[in-house]
Write an enzyme that holds these catalytic residues in place. Sequence first.
Site, PDB file in Angstrom:
ATOM      1  N   GLY A 143      -4.605  -4.343  -3.810  1.00  0.00           N
ATOM      2  CA  GLY A 143      -5.591  -3.298  -4.093  1.00  0.00           C
ATOM      3  C   GLY A 143      -4.816  -2.051  -4.453  1.00  0.00           C
ATOM      4  N   HIS A 144      -4.771  -1.729  -5.740  1.00  0.00           N
ATOM      5  CA  HIS A 144      -3.976  -0.589  -6.198  1.00  0.00           C
ATOM      6  C   HIS A 144      -4.914   0.530  -6.636  1.00  0.00           C
ATOM      7  CE1 HIS A 144      -0.403  -3.481  -7.188  1.00  0.00           C
ATOM      8  NE2 HIS A 144      -0.752  -3.482  -5.924  1.00  0.00           N
ATOM      9  N   LYS A 176       1.704   2.285  -4.970  1.00  0.00           N
ATOM     10  CA  LYS A 176       2.261   1.749  -6.235  1.00  0.00           C
ATOM     11  C   LYS A 176       1.324   2.050  -7.409  1.00  0.00           C
ATOM     12  CE  LYS A 176       2.356  -2.358  -4.365  1.00  0.00           C
ATOM     13  NZ  LYS A 176       1.993  -2.034  -2.968  1.00  0.00           N
ATOM     14  N   GLN A 233       1.942  -6.008  -3.219  1.00  0.00           N
ATOM     15  CA  GLN A 233       2.391  -6.097  -1.824  1.00  0.00           C
ATOM     16  C   GLN A 233       3.685  -5.280  -1.663  1.00  0.00           C
ATOM     17  OE1 GLN A 233       1.445  -9.496  -3.306  1.00  0.00           O
ATOM     18  NE2 GLN A 233      -0.525  -8.604  -2.856  1.00  0.00           N
ATOM     19  N   ASP A 263       0.810  -1.226   0.000  1.00  0.00           N
ATOM     20  CA  ASP A 263       0.000   0.000   0.000  1.00  0.00           C
ATOM     21  C   ASP A 263       0.838   1.268   0.000  1.00  0.00           C
ATOM     22  OD1 ASP A 263      -2.217  -1.665   0.098  1.00  0.00           O
ATOM     23  OD2 ASP A 263      -2.320  -1.608   2.290  1.00  0.00           O
TER      24      ASP A 263
HETATM   25  P1  GDP Z   1      -0.849   0.390  -3.498  1.00  0.00           P
HETATM   26  O1  GDP Z   1      -1.423  -0.899  -3.046  1.00  0.00           O
HETATM   27  O2  GDP Z   1       0.628   0.475  -3.253  1.00  0.00           O
HETATM   28  O3  GDP Z   1      -1.196   0.740  -4.911  1.00  0.00           O
HETATM   29  O4  GDP Z   1      -1.490   1.517  -2.567  1.00  0.00           O
HETATM   30  P2  GDP Z   1      -3.056   1.644  -2.168  1.00  0.00           P
HETATM   31  O5  GDP Z   1      -3.791   2.120  -3.341  1.00  0.00           O
HETATM   32  O6  GDP Z   1      -3.520   0.423  -1.488  1.00  0.00           O
HETATM   33  O7  GDP Z   1      -2.964   2.747  -1.050  1.00  0.00           O
HETATM   34  C1  GDP Z   1      -2.395   3.991  -1.278  1.00  0.00           C
HETATM   35  C2  GDP Z   1      -3.439   5.054  -0.937  1.00  0.00           C
HETATM   36  O8  GDP Z   1      -2.808   6.312  -0.928  1.00  0.00           O
HETATM   37  C3  GDP Z   1      -4.539   5.169  -1.978  1.00  0.00           C
HETATM   38  O9  GDP Z   1      -5.713   5.590  -1.335  1.00  0.00           O
HETATM   39  C4  GDP Z   1      -4.027   6.237  -2.923  1.00  0.00           C
HETATM   40  O10 GDP Z   1      -5.070   6.909  -3.622  1.00  0.00           O
HETATM   41  C5  GDP Z   1      -3.378   7.154  -1.936  1.00  0.00           C
HETATM   42  N1  GDP Z   1      -2.242   7.947  -2.420  1.00  0.00           N
HETATM   43  C6  GDP Z   1      -1.192   7.575  -3.182  1.00  0.00           C
HETATM   44  N2  GDP Z   1      -0.280   8.571  -3.225  1.00  0.00           N
HETATM   45  C7  GDP Z   1      -0.796   9.579  -2.480  1.00  0.00           C
HETATM   46  C8  GDP Z   1      -0.314  10.862  -2.088  1.00  0.00           C
HETATM   47  O11 GDP Z   1       0.779  11.278  -2.434  1.00  0.00           O
HETATM   48  N3  GDP Z   1      -1.124  11.600  -1.282  1.00  0.00           N
HETATM   49  C9  GDP Z   1      -2.358  11.180  -0.867  1.00  0.00           C
HETATM   50  N4  GDP Z   1      -3.074  11.992  -0.113  1.00  0.00           N
HETATM   51  N5  GDP Z   1      -2.809   9.970  -1.183  1.00  0.00           N
HETATM   52  C10 GDP Z   1      -2.030   9.183  -1.964  1.00  0.00           C
HETATM   53  P1  IMO Z   2      -0.949  -4.167  -2.282  1.00  0.00           P
HETATM   54  O1  IMO Z   2      -0.487  -4.730  -3.602  1.00  0.00           O
HETATM   55  C1  IMO Z   2      -0.954  -4.541   2.028  1.00  0.00           C
HETATM   56  C2  IMO Z   2      -1.008  -8.554   3.691  1.00  0.00           C
HETATM   57  C3  IMO Z   2      -2.229  -8.984   4.454  1.00  0.00           C
HETATM   58  C4  IMO Z   2      -1.592  -9.905   5.461  1.00  0.00           C
HETATM   59  C5  IMO Z   2      -0.498 -10.598   4.659  1.00  0.00           C
HETATM   60  C6  IMO Z   2      -0.895 -11.944   4.096  1.00  0.00           C
HETATM   61  O2  IMO Z   2      -2.236  -3.456  -2.345  1.00  0.00           O
HETATM   62  O3  IMO Z   2       0.155  -3.395  -1.644  1.00  0.00           O
HETATM   63  P2  IMO Z   2      -2.479 -12.695   2.090  1.00  0.00           P
HETATM   64  O4  IMO Z   2      -3.934 -12.445   1.861  1.00  0.00           O
HETATM   65  O5  IMO Z   2      -1.593 -12.197   0.993  1.00  0.00           O
HETATM   66  O6  IMO Z   2      -2.182 -14.115   2.452  1.00  0.00           O
HETATM   67  O7  IMO Z   2      -2.145 -11.837   3.424  1.00  0.00           O
HETATM   68  O8  IMO Z   2      -0.197  -9.711   3.579  1.00  0.00           O
HETATM   69  N1  IMO Z   2      -1.251  -8.081   2.304  1.00  0.00           N
HETATM   70  C7  IMO Z   2      -1.186  -6.801   1.952  1.00  0.00           C
HETATM   71  N2  IMO Z   2      -0.978  -5.694   2.699  1.00  0.00           N
HETATM   72  N3  IMO Z   2      -1.077  -4.439   0.698  1.00  0.00           N
HETATM   73  C8  IMO Z   2      -1.252  -5.536  -0.062  1.00  0.00           C
HETATM   74  O9  IMO Z   2      -1.261  -5.493  -1.406  1.00  0.00           O
HETATM   75  C9  IMO Z   2      -1.362  -6.791   0.563  1.00  0.00           C
HETATM   76  N4  IMO Z   2      -1.558  -8.047   0.125  1.00  0.00           N
HETATM   77  C10 IMO Z   2      -1.479  -8.832   1.200  1.00  0.00           C
HETATM   78  O10 IMO Z   2      -2.877  -7.898   5.049  1.00  0.00           O
HETATM   79  O11 IMO Z   2      -0.955  -9.142   6.458  1.00  0.00           O
HETATM   80 MG    MG Z   3      -2.938  -1.593  -1.802  1.00  0.00          MG
END
Ligand code: GDP
Ligand code: IMO
Ligand code: MG
Length: 437
Positions: free
Chosen positions: A55-56, A31, A238, A28
């Site tokens: 979840g991106h 990415k 991840q 998270d």
């Molecule tokens: P990922 O799994 O690495 O793609 O990240 P996620 O989407 O799960 O979580 C990142 C969160 O931060 C999302 O809600 C994005 O919309 C948000 N986000 C990413 N970059 C920024 C930033 O620079 N500022 C803010 N406020 N939100 C950001």
């Molecule tokens: P993105 O790509 C954050 C975490 C779960 C748990 C551990 C194992 O959005 O960054 P799993 O279901 O893979 O067996 O869970 O890994 N986890 C993540 N945490 N971002 C993710 O993906 C994750 N995918 C799995 O919360 O701790």
């Molecule tokens: Mg994510």
Amino acid sequence: MRRPSASGQNFAQKVMANTILIGAQWGDEGKGKIIDVLTAEADIVVRSQGGNNAGHTVIHRGKKYILHLIPSGILRRGKVCVIGNGVVIDPIALVKEIEGLKNLGVRIGRNLLVSDAAHLVLPYHRALDEQRELRKGAAKIGTTKRGIGPAYGDKAARTGLRVSDLMQPRLFSKKLEAKMRENNAILRALGAKPNDFREVNQQYLAAAAALSPFVANTVVYLHRALQSGREILFEGAQGTFLDIDHGTYPYVTSSNTTAGGACTGSGVPPHRMDRVVGVMKAYTTRVGEGPLPTEDASFAKKLHQMGREFGATTGRARRCGWFDAVATHYATMINGIDELAITNLDGLDEVNPISICVGYRLNGKRLDVPPCDSAQWNNCEPIYETMPGWSESTRSARKFSDLPKRARDYLKRISGLTGAKLTIVSVGPTRAETIVL
Ligand code: GDP
Ligand code: IMO
Ligand code: MG
């Protein structure tokens, strides 16, 4: 012929080359947002590991998209997205994701390819994931319950079913029946409800029909693309410390989330990779159990009150802490990170002072690299230094020089400690809210 590394050059020029983008923390990191920025320069975006545990988030033209299995590049016209052999695919979830995106107006057709060698997530994987978590009680991993661990377990045990099986209905049904007999016995023994073969078979064959236009030998596709000079962006899922080998085991996912996973999970050899971009938040978050030495409840509360840091896949509140330079420095080493993208700088706009973890103390000794053992990692006391906050919004900054001096100093300090060149700073979730250095 190998192309020169693109490290250190400006993104504004056409210097993309083949890029692995990975999370340098616990997932998270943002990415999806950075992939969306970098996809402008790429021809193809590839997912090579993980599954719909990811979840991106991408915000595009005011709409929020959360991609789980489909590469984030799908939102850009003219880009081809590949789900590589190293991904574990829940076909029902993939069909749902395709339909959901189509309903939002995203075109999906010849721009999506799915590897025939990717393994399948089946309903018994999800049921086993849930049962194993339940049985662990307080020692649970906190998985996403998407069946990821059991699916990769079957792959390693050589008992998995693959997309190529799904594309052969009669063979698939036969294999599925045998697998379900075995797994239903296990589920019954665990006191869980067995799955109905006919129902599952029917659902999966329907998904097979929907997915068959996308299925290909993606290794051959990617090699041909490389031969014709097309540029590939590998979208890590991840993060480094959720890696099955290098993470906070057993509080990890079941794939190689680190840079090497991009090669094995796509069939593109290491010498064709030109650079590694590490994405990290300006602080640290983690969702699920396991060590997080810099965790800080009041900092987490502040971020949650701002509506930030809720999981994109499960909606769980993320645990939050200060920037951990011990971890990110180690991540730079493992992944060979050339360039850093630091996201969510704006999350610190109202925080003062700001702490940075520059070392760990364990049993009276200072550590500069994380211990192997999770229980020890959990017992590490962070050694902090503090920096003054900038106490103003960074959201409108578009050049590095637009940022307050204290924010620039903070970025220089954390990238210096991490040991890679800072090339992107993100100050908001949208494409425009990005500073390219
Ligand atoms: P990922 O799994 O690495 O793609 O990240 P996620 O989407 O799960 O979580 C990142 C969160 O931060 C999302 O809600 C994005 O919309 C948000 N986000 C990413 N970059 C920024 C930033 O620079 N500022 C803010 N406020 N939100 C950001
Ligand atoms: P993105 O790509 C954050 C975490 C779960 C748990 C551990 C194992 O959005 O960054 P799993 O279901 O893979 O067996 O869970 O890994 N986890 C993540 N945490 N971002 C993710 O993906 C994750 N995918 C799995 O919360 O701790
Ligand atoms: Mg994510």
